[in-house]
Design an enzyme around this catalytic site. Structure first.
Site, PDB file in Angstrom:
ATOM      1  N   ASP A  52      80.006 -45.812 -81.386  1.00  0.00           N
ATOM      2  CA  ASP A  52      79.080 -46.537 -81.583  1.00  0.00           C
ATOM      3  C   ASP A  52      78.435 -44.990 -81.247  1.00  0.00           C
ATOM      4  O   ASP A  52      78.012 -44.392 -79.690  1.00  0.00           O
ATOM      5  CB  ASP A  52      78.438 -47.925 -80.371  1.00  0.00           C
ATOM      6  CG  ASP A  52      77.614 -48.279 -80.485  1.00  0.00           C
ATOM      7  OD1 ASP A  52      76.979 -48.659 -81.755  1.00  0.00           O
ATOM      8  OD2 ASP A  52      76.557 -47.641 -79.813  1.00  0.00           O
ATOM      9  N   TYR A  57      70.335 -41.512 -79.961  1.00  0.00           N
ATOM     10  CA  TYR A  57      71.371 -41.121 -79.131  1.00  0.00           C
ATOM     11  C   TYR A  57      71.798 -39.194 -78.697  1.00  0.00           C
ATOM     12  O   TYR A  57      71.598 -39.039 -77.691  1.00  0.00           O
ATOM     13  CB  TYR A  57      72.528 -41.403 -79.084  1.00  0.00           C
ATOM     14  CG  TYR A  57      73.089 -42.974 -79.096  1.00  0.00           C
ATOM     15  CD1 TYR A  57      71.537 -43.782 -78.314  1.00  0.00           C
ATOM     16  CD2 TYR A  57      73.755 -43.856 -78.970  1.00  0.00           C
ATOM     17  CE1 TYR A  57      71.740 -44.500 -78.427  1.00  0.00           C
ATOM     18  CE2 TYR A  57      74.242 -45.100 -79.223  1.00  0.00           C
ATOM     19  CZ  TYR A  57      72.898 -45.530 -78.340  1.00  0.00           C
ATOM     20  OH  TYR A  57      73.156 -47.270 -78.212  1.00  0.00           O
ATOM     21  N   LYS A  86      72.798 -45.929 -86.122  1.00  0.00           N
ATOM     22  CA  LYS A  86      71.319 -46.938 -86.108  1.00  0.00           C
ATOM     23  C   LYS A  86      70.711 -46.077 -86.459  1.00  0.00           C
ATOM     24  O   LYS A  86      70.482 -44.747 -86.347  1.00  0.00           O
ATOM     25  CB  LYS A  86      71.093 -47.366 -84.668  1.00  0.00           C
ATOM     26  CG  LYS A  86      72.675 -47.860 -83.668  1.00  0.00           C
ATOM     27  CD  LYS A  86      72.396 -48.676 -82.648  1.00  0.00           C
ATOM     28  CE  LYS A  86      73.601 -48.953 -81.840  1.00  0.00           C
ATOM     29  NZ  LYS A  86      74.274 -47.942 -81.346  1.00  0.00           N
ATOM     30  N   HIS A 119      67.988 -49.876 -84.880  1.00  0.00           N
ATOM     31  CA  HIS A 119      68.282 -50.280 -83.817  1.00  0.00           C
ATOM     32  C   HIS A 119      67.445 -51.043 -82.333  1.00  0.00           C
ATOM     33  O   HIS A 119      67.644 -51.426 -81.306  1.00  0.00           O
ATOM     34  CB  HIS A 119      67.969 -48.526 -83.288  1.00  0.00           C
ATOM     35  CG  HIS A 119      68.323 -48.171 -81.746  1.00  0.00           C
ATOM     36  ND1 HIS A 119      68.687 -46.607 -81.557  1.00  0.00           N
ATOM     37  CD2 HIS A 119      68.566 -48.753 -81.146  1.00  0.00           C
ATOM     38  CE1 HIS A 119      69.631 -46.773 -80.805  1.00  0.00           C
ATOM     39  NE2 HIS A 119      69.784 -48.028 -80.103  1.00  0.00           N
TER      40      HIS A 119
HETATM   41  N1  LIG Z   1      71.363 -50.911 -79.271  1.00  0.00           N
HETATM   42  C1  LIG Z   1      70.891 -49.905 -78.059  1.00  0.00           C
HETATM   43  O1  LIG Z   1      69.797 -50.708 -77.052  1.00  0.00           O
HETATM   44  C2  LIG Z   1      72.143 -50.077 -77.014  1.00  0.00           C
HETATM   45  C3  LIG Z   1      72.038 -50.065 -75.603  1.00  0.00           C
HETATM   46  C4  LIG Z   1      72.835 -49.362 -74.671  1.00  0.00           C
HETATM   47  C5  LIG Z   1      73.667 -48.703 -74.368  1.00  0.00           C
HETATM   48  N2  LIG Z   1      74.465 -49.015 -76.555  1.00  0.00           N
HETATM   49  C6  LIG Z   1      75.188 -48.923 -76.270  1.00  0.00           C
HETATM   50  O2  LIG Z   1      76.866 -49.273 -76.160  1.00  0.00           O
HETATM   51  C7  LIG Z   1      77.711 -48.726 -75.228  1.00  0.00           C
HETATM   52  C8  LIG Z   1      77.572 -48.894 -73.822  1.00  0.00           C
HETATM   53  O3  LIG Z   1      77.027 -49.251 -72.792  1.00  0.00           O
HETATM   54  P1  LIG Z   1      77.113 -48.499 -71.699  1.00  0.00           P
HETATM   55  O4  LIG Z   1      76.721 -47.352 -71.164  1.00  0.00           O
HETATM   56  O5  LIG Z   1      76.225 -49.245 -71.345  1.00  0.00           O
HETATM   57  O6  LIG Z   1      78.166 -49.448 -71.262  1.00  0.00           O
HETATM   58  P2  LIG Z   1      79.340 -49.553 -69.803  1.00  0.00           P
HETATM   59  O7  LIG Z   1      80.538 -49.914 -69.638  1.00  0.00           O
HETATM   60  O8  LIG Z   1      78.844 -51.182 -69.286  1.00  0.00           O
HETATM   61  O9  LIG Z   1      78.850 -48.811 -68.492  1.00  0.00           O
HETATM   62  C9  LIG Z   1      79.345 -47.270 -68.924  1.00  0.00           C
HETATM   63  C10 LIG Z   1      79.367 -47.098 -66.981  1.00  0.00           C
HETATM   64  O10 LIG Z   1      80.313 -47.307 -66.778  1.00  0.00           O
HETATM   65  C11 LIG Z   1      81.230 -46.625 -66.272  1.00  0.00           C
HETATM   66  N3  LIG Z   1      82.142 -47.151 -66.668  1.00  0.00           N
HETATM   67  C12 LIG Z   1      83.387 -46.806 -67.502  1.00  0.00           C
HETATM   68  N4  LIG Z   1      84.525 -47.671 -67.097  1.00  0.00           N
HETATM   69  C13 LIG Z   1      84.901 -47.950 -65.565  1.00  0.00           C
HETATM   70  C14 LIG Z   1      85.481 -48.054 -65.032  1.00  0.00           C
HETATM   71  N5  LIG Z   1      86.441 -48.501 -65.982  1.00  0.00           N
HETATM   72  N6  LIG Z   1      85.428 -48.075 -64.029  1.00  0.00           N
HETATM   73  C15 LIG Z   1      84.738 -47.500 -63.628  1.00  0.00           C
HETATM   74  N7  LIG Z   1      83.442 -47.281 -63.630  1.00  0.00           N
HETATM   75  C16 LIG Z   1      83.325 -47.168 -65.291  1.00  0.00           C
HETATM   76  C17 LIG Z   1      80.834 -44.831 -66.320  1.00  0.00           C
HETATM   77  O11 LIG Z   1      80.506 -44.430 -65.635  1.00  0.00           O
HETATM   78  P3  LIG Z   1      81.532 -42.805 -65.996  1.00  0.00           P
HETATM   79  O12 LIG Z   1      81.521 -41.935 -67.050  1.00  0.00           O
HETATM   80  O13 LIG Z   1      81.864 -42.277 -64.694  1.00  0.00           O
HETATM   81  O14 LIG Z   1      83.205 -43.217 -66.207  1.00  0.00           O
HETATM   82  C18 LIG Z   1      79.394 -44.881 -66.945  1.00  0.00           C
HETATM   83  O15 LIG Z   1      78.615 -45.172 -65.675  1.00  0.00           O
HETATM   84  C19 LIG Z   1      76.552 -46.888 -74.926  1.00  0.00           C
HETATM   85  O16 LIG Z   1      77.223 -46.094 -75.306  1.00  0.00           O
HETATM   86  C20 LIG Z   1      75.832 -47.191 -76.206  1.00  0.00           C
HETATM   87  O17 LIG Z   1      76.851 -46.569 -77.244  1.00  0.00           O
HETATM   88  C21 LIG Z   1      73.447 -49.541 -77.247  1.00  0.00           C
END
Ligand SMILES: NC(=O)c1ccc[n+]([C@@H]2O[C@H](COP(=O)([O-])OP(=O)(O)OC[C@H]3O[C@@H](n4cnc5c(N)ncnc54)[C@H](OP(=O)(O)O)[C@@H]3O)[C@@H](O)[C@H]2O)c1
Length: 313
Positions: A52, A57, A86, A119
């Site tokens: 994604d 981004y 997006k 988006h």
């Molecule tokens: N459309 C939208 O408006 C929108 C908004 C937000 C996000 N998104 C999409 O959704 C994706 C995922 O969102 P998100 O980044 O919020 O996901 P998330 O997986 O909930 O959060 C990522 C965070 O969790 C940590 N993490 C990941 N795996 C872990 C594990 N096994 N143990 C402990 N900590 C862990 C990561 O740290 P480290 O990197 O240090 O491991 C990072 O700080 C984004 O990359 C993006 O593509 C879309």
């Protein structure tokens, strides 16, 4: 019999029958370009088959380079990977949609994407400034275009075969219903924040009845406070089933029928996040009924301003 370990390979059919989307996906909202490229390669190598990204981004180039390098190694083919990008808020005017889409494809080094999303439902002043503000720092919106106008332009892209499916992101149930009622091509995917602190049951129920896949971002709570990965219910289940809290949250999301998106810069965590197994039914119930907190981590749905991207980036 389906093995619990097959959960990670779950695929969700899309309503236009063009393709099916693997449920478990990797997001690339990572601020550092070098880390984005490494993480994207690590995700493909770990087994993730959904990537994604988004114009906003500014990671499309790195995702494109990572994919090209992995495809050149020959173990994974383009058609094995489901790629989403997006359309940003400043490109909602129908005449701006195709050029924005073409620019995304060029940065990704692809001929088509599997899914193209609007988006957010907010149209910003058109132009090259992604965060247009007035002298007081307020966002400048574009009242001259509706979400349906933009949706019809995406329908055109799908008809041309440049993207296999189209969808909406950061929308309310009412906005999805409005588009479903007015559209000639229904959204295949609705992409919103969702996790046990924001389960969005009503939206999920509507999407499932309408044949729409709900893709759930911030599936691990985005490392924000209060920490979902430290929730006592999640931790207790993780200990009981001998998995990590992240694996419990991702399994829960897939088993309830959503398509979770997670992100990590760390190769070991990326591998951990792909290594999910099905949870027993009592654990599914405990997460649903035992977690009472309600938290939305990303305020993008209120203003269209991305909550997880620092201002000025
Ligand atoms: N459309 C939208 O408006 C929108 C908004 C937000 C996000 N998104 C999409 O959704 C994706 C995922 O969102 P998100 O980044 O919020 O996901 P998330 O997986 O909930 O959060 C990522 C965070 O969790 C940590 N993490 C990941 N795996 C872990 C594990 N096994 N143990 C402990 N900590 C862990 C990561 O740290 P480290 O990197 O240090 O491991 C990072 O700080 C984004 O990359 C993006 O593509 C879309």
């Amino acid at each position: 019999m389906v093995s619990p370990d097959d959960l990670r390979y779950t695929k969700l059919p899309l309503n236009n029958r063009a393709t099916a989307m693997p449920a478990l996906g990797f997001g690339t909202l990572i601020p550092d370009p070098v880390a984005t490229k490494h993480a994207t390669k690590a995700a493909l190598e770990a087994g993730f088959r959904v990537l994604d990204t988004a114009e906003r981004y500014r990671t499309e180039r790195e995702v494109g380079e990572a994919m090209r390098e992995v495809f050149e190694e020959g173990k994974i083919k383009r058609e094995d990977v489901f790629v989403t990008t997006k359309l940003w808020n400043t490109n909602h005017r129908p005449e701006r949609v195709k050029p924005a889409f073409e620019a995304s494809l060029e940065r990704l080094q692809l001929d088509f994407v599997d899914l193209y999303l609007i988006h957010t439902p907010f149209a910003f002043q058109p132009g090259s400034e992604q965060d247009p503000r007035d002298a007081n720092g307020n966002v400048i919106y574009d009242p001259g275009v509706t979400l349906l106008d933009t949706w019809r332009a995406l329908e055109g892209l799908e008809r041309e075969g440049r993207c296999k499916a189209i969808g909406l992101s950061d929308v309310s149930l009412e906005q999805v219903q409005h588009i479903v009622e007015a559209a000639s091509i229904k959204p295949a995917v609705v992409h919103v924040e969702s996790h046990p602190y924001l389960p969005e049951w009503e939206l999920l129920n509507y999407c499932q009845k309408s044949g729409i896949v709900l893709q759930a971002y911030a599936a691990l709570g985005h490392s924000s406070e209060p920490k979902l990965l430290e929730d006592p219910v999640v931790i207790a289940i993780a200990r009981r089933v001998n998995k990590t809290p992240a694996q419990v949250l991702l399994a829960w999301a897939i088993q309830r029928g959503t398509a979770p998106l997670t992100t990590s810069k760390t190769a070991a965590r990326i591998r951990e996040n792909f290594d999910v197994s099905a949870l027993p039914e009592d654990a599914m119930r405990e997460i649903r009924d035992g977690i009472k907190s309600t938290v939305r981590f990303n305020a993008v749905v209120e203003t269209g301003v991305p909550g997880f991207i620092p201002r000025g980036k």
